[in-house]
Write an enzyme that holds these catalytic residues in place. Structure first.
Site, PDB file in Angstrom:
ATOM      1  N   GLY A  21      33.526  24.827  35.514  1.00  0.00           N
ATOM      2  CA  GLY A  21      34.929  24.608  35.163  1.00  0.00           C
ATOM      3  C   GLY A  21      35.200  24.354  33.693  1.00  0.00           C
ATOM      4  O   GLY A  21      36.212  23.735  33.352  1.00  0.00           O
ATOM      5  N   SER A  22      34.351  24.875  32.795  1.00  0.00           N
ATOM      6  CA  SER A  22      34.641  24.639  31.369  1.00  0.00           C
ATOM      7  C   SER A  22      35.860  25.448  30.923  1.00  0.00           C
ATOM      8  O   SER A  22      36.622  24.997  30.057  1.00  0.00           O
ATOM      9  CB  SER A  22      33.424  24.950  30.494  1.00  0.00           C
ATOM     10  OG  SER A  22      33.174  26.328  30.448  1.00  0.00           O
ATOM     11  N   ARG A  74      37.074  38.457  55.224  1.00  0.00           N
ATOM     12  CA  ARG A  74      37.593  38.335  53.856  1.00  0.00           C
ATOM     13  C   ARG A  74      39.102  38.450  53.784  1.00  0.00           C
ATOM     14  O   ARG A  74      39.746  37.674  53.070  1.00  0.00           O
ATOM     15  CB  ARG A  74      36.918  39.363  52.956  1.00  0.00           C
ATOM     16  CG  ARG A  74      36.553  38.760  51.626  1.00  0.00           C
ATOM     17  CD  ARG A  74      35.815  39.715  50.765  1.00  0.00           C
ATOM     18  NE  ARG A  74      36.712  40.739  50.244  1.00  0.00           N
ATOM     19  CZ  ARG A  74      36.313  41.762  49.518  1.00  0.00           C
ATOM     20  NH1 ARG A  74      35.051  41.921  49.245  1.00  0.00           N
ATOM     21  NH2 ARG A  74      37.185  42.640  49.075  1.00  0.00           N
ATOM     22  N   MET A  99      33.522  32.990  41.911  1.00  0.00           N
ATOM     23  CA  MET A  99      32.462  33.938  42.235  1.00  0.00           C
ATOM     24  C   MET A  99      32.706  34.669  43.548  1.00  0.00           C
ATOM     25  O   MET A  99      31.809  34.763  44.385  1.00  0.00           O
ATOM     26  CB  MET A  99      31.115  33.209  42.277  1.00  0.00           C
ATOM     27  CG  MET A  99      30.769  32.495  40.993  1.00  0.00           C
ATOM     28  SD  MET A  99      30.648  33.636  39.600  1.00  0.00           S
ATOM     29  CE  MET A  99      29.057  34.367  39.956  1.00  0.00           C
ATOM     30  N   ASN A 116      41.263  37.367  34.759  1.00  0.00           N
ATOM     31  CA  ASN A 116      39.865  36.951  34.869  1.00  0.00           C
ATOM     32  C   ASN A 116      39.254  36.898  33.483  1.00  0.00           C
ATOM     33  O   ASN A 116      39.691  37.619  32.587  1.00  0.00           O
ATOM     34  CB  ASN A 116      39.079  37.953  35.733  1.00  0.00           C
ATOM     35  CG  ASN A 116      37.630  37.525  35.929  1.00  0.00           C
ATOM     36  OD1 ASN A 116      37.355  36.350  36.192  1.00  0.00           O
ATOM     37  ND2 ASN A 116      36.695  38.450  35.781  1.00  0.00           N
ATOM     38  N   HIS A 118      35.545  37.269  31.478  1.00  0.00           N
ATOM     39  CA  HIS A 118      34.201  37.817  31.691  1.00  0.00           C
ATOM     40  C   HIS A 118      33.400  37.692  30.391  1.00  0.00           C
ATOM     41  O   HIS A 118      33.917  38.002  29.320  1.00  0.00           O
ATOM     42  CB  HIS A 118      34.313  39.290  32.119  1.00  0.00           C
ATOM     43  CG  HIS A 118      32.987  39.880  32.460  1.00  0.00           C
ATOM     44  ND1 HIS A 118      32.351  39.649  33.664  1.00  0.00           N
ATOM     45  CD2 HIS A 118      32.148  40.659  31.737  1.00  0.00           C
ATOM     46  CE1 HIS A 118      31.194  40.273  33.674  1.00  0.00           C
ATOM     47  NE2 HIS A 118      31.044  40.896  32.518  1.00  0.00           N
ATOM     48  N   THR A 150      42.062  44.056  38.972  1.00  0.00           N
ATOM     49  CA  THR A 150      42.415  45.160  39.864  1.00  0.00           C
ATOM     50  C   THR A 150      41.287  45.300  40.890  1.00  0.00           C
ATOM     51  O   THR A 150      40.341  44.511  40.880  1.00  0.00           O
ATOM     52  CB  THR A 150      42.557  46.483  39.075  1.00  0.00           C
ATOM     53  OG1 THR A 150      41.274  46.781  38.487  1.00  0.00           O
ATOM     54  CG2 THR A 150      43.618  46.390  37.992  1.00  0.00           C
ATOM     55  N   GLU A 152      39.029  47.377  40.873  1.00  0.00           N
ATOM     56  CA  GLU A 152      37.794  47.786  40.204  1.00  0.00           C
ATOM     57  C   GLU A 152      37.121  46.544  39.605  1.00  0.00           C
ATOM     58  O   GLU A 152      37.753  45.824  38.809  1.00  0.00           O
ATOM     59  CB  GLU A 152      38.146  48.777  39.092  1.00  0.00           C
ATOM     60  CG  GLU A 152      36.975  49.409  38.420  1.00  0.00           C
ATOM     61  CD  GLU A 152      37.413  50.266  37.220  1.00  0.00           C
ATOM     62  OE1 GLU A 152      36.558  50.617  36.421  1.00  0.00           O
ATOM     63  OE2 GLU A 152      38.625  50.556  37.097  1.00  0.00           O
ATOM     64  N   GLU A 183      35.282  32.195  24.768  1.00  0.00           N
ATOM     65  CA  GLU A 183      36.041  32.197  26.033  1.00  0.00           C
ATOM     66  C   GLU A 183      37.113  31.118  26.005  1.00  0.00           C
ATOM     67  O   GLU A 183      38.258  31.342  26.409  1.00  0.00           O
ATOM     68  CB  GLU A 183      35.100  31.951  27.231  1.00  0.00           C
ATOM     69  CG  GLU A 183      34.119  33.066  27.489  1.00  0.00           C
ATOM     70  CD  GLU A 183      33.307  32.814  28.759  1.00  0.00           C
ATOM     71  OE1 GLU A 183      33.843  32.269  29.738  1.00  0.00           O
ATOM     72  OE2 GLU A 183      32.112  33.167  28.784  1.00  0.00           O
TER      73      GLU A 183
HETATM   74  C1  GRF Z   1      32.115  31.981  32.325  1.00  0.00           C
HETATM   75  O1  GRF Z   1      31.066  32.464  31.537  1.00  0.00           O
HETATM   76  C2  GRF Z   1      33.054  33.099  32.688  1.00  0.00           C
HETATM   77  O2  GRF Z   1      33.166  34.075  31.698  1.00  0.00           O
HETATM   78  C3  GRF Z   1      32.392  33.675  33.921  1.00  0.00           C
HETATM   79  O3  GRF Z   1      31.899  32.573  34.605  1.00  0.00           O
HETATM   80  C4  GRF Z   1      31.645  31.512  33.687  1.00  0.00           C
HETATM   81  C5  GRF Z   1      32.420  30.326  34.182  1.00  0.00           C
HETATM   82  O4  GRF Z   1      32.145  29.177  33.432  1.00  0.00           O
HETATM   83  N1  GRF Z   1      33.334  34.455  34.683  1.00  0.00           N
HETATM   84  P1  GRF Z   1      32.996  27.864  33.650  1.00  0.00           P
HETATM   85  O5  GRF Z   1      32.892  27.508  35.144  1.00  0.00           O
HETATM   86  O6  GRF Z   1      34.416  28.157  33.246  1.00  0.00           O
HETATM   87  O7  GRF Z   1      32.349  26.833  32.788  1.00  0.00           O
END
Ligand code: GRF
Length: 216
Positions: A21-22, A74, A99, A116, A118, A150, A152, A183
């Site tokens: 959760g950072s 799902r 996830m 999202n 990434h 999306t 994809e 991020e």
């Molecule tokens: C981050 O690297 C994000 O890009 C990826 O998962 C990680 C989540 O980190 N999707 P956090 O839980 O927000 O610390």
């Protein structure tokens, strides 16, 4: 619908997590510093043991655990998610280390309203272990991407990216840590841009208002 406070509207957003959760924390902090005019209506996790839930509770936010095992399939899980989001009038859904794949019920209910983050410069290295993929490929530059979700995997229109050099001595951990710094900068900013509106989707492109103005 924005929630009115005394000065200006605050858009209810949801943050979906599975772990640390950072990124959630960076959003909480951006709202606290008034860099982001939004309110986190709920933090939802698919795992009861996600450390990010503690951050959410410490910030006084509502938390909800939706355990996939409690649903037959799902689509049923995704429908429960949509119900939870709508019950809180959520405008924008922010996946932050969530996830799970997002299925059609949620994608359709929140079309172009799911973001999202990434840890690579998409479209390079989608999927799991993006930092490991970057090191294995030997790229000199990688980074972080915020995109619309999306059907994809990691393939929706890109809102913001930030580049991070790969250093000779990098390990997966050291590279991930430097990417994470970026991020935490771009995710709140991408949420701000998305909530501000005026953008449009042109093919794969997320076209910002100023760019639209220029091409008009
Ligand atoms: C981050 O690297 C994000 O890009 C990826 O998962 C990680 C989540 O980190 N999707 P956090 O839980 O927000 O610390």
């Amino acid at each position: 619908m924005p929630v009115e406070n005394s000065t200006r509207p605050l858009f209810p957003i949801a943050v979906l997590i599975s772990g640390r959760g950072s990124n959630l924390q960076s959003i909480i902090d951006a709202i606290g510093r008034r860099k982001l005019e939004a309110t986190i209506a709920v933090v939802i996790s698919n795992r009861a043991d996600a450390a990010g839930l503690i951050r959410a509770r410490d910030a006084g936010l509502e938390t909800l655990v939706l355990n996939p095992r409690a649903y037959p399939d799902r689509p049923a899980y995704d429908r429960a998610m949509v119900d939870a989001l709508r019950a809180r009038s959520v405008d924008l859904v922010c996946l932050a280390g969530f996830m799970r794949l997002v299925g059609p019920p949620l994608l359709e209910a929140y079309r172009d309203r799911i973001l999202n983050i990434h840890p690579s410069l998409l479209p390079a290295f989608p999927g799991l272990n993006a930092q490991r993929q970057a090191l294995a490929h030997g790229v000199r530059i990688t980074g972080a991407t915020v995109h619309l979700v999306t059907a994809e995997l990691d393939g929706g229109p890109i809102i913001l990216q930030s580049a991070v050099p790969v250093l000779d001595g990098d390990t997966e951990e050291s590279l991930a840590a430097r990417i994470l710094v970026e991020e935490h900068k771009i995710y709140p900013e991408a949420i701000r841009m998305t909530l501000a509106g005026g953008w449009r989707i042109d093919g794969r492109r997320f076209v910002r208002p100023s760019e639209s103005d220029k091409s008009a």
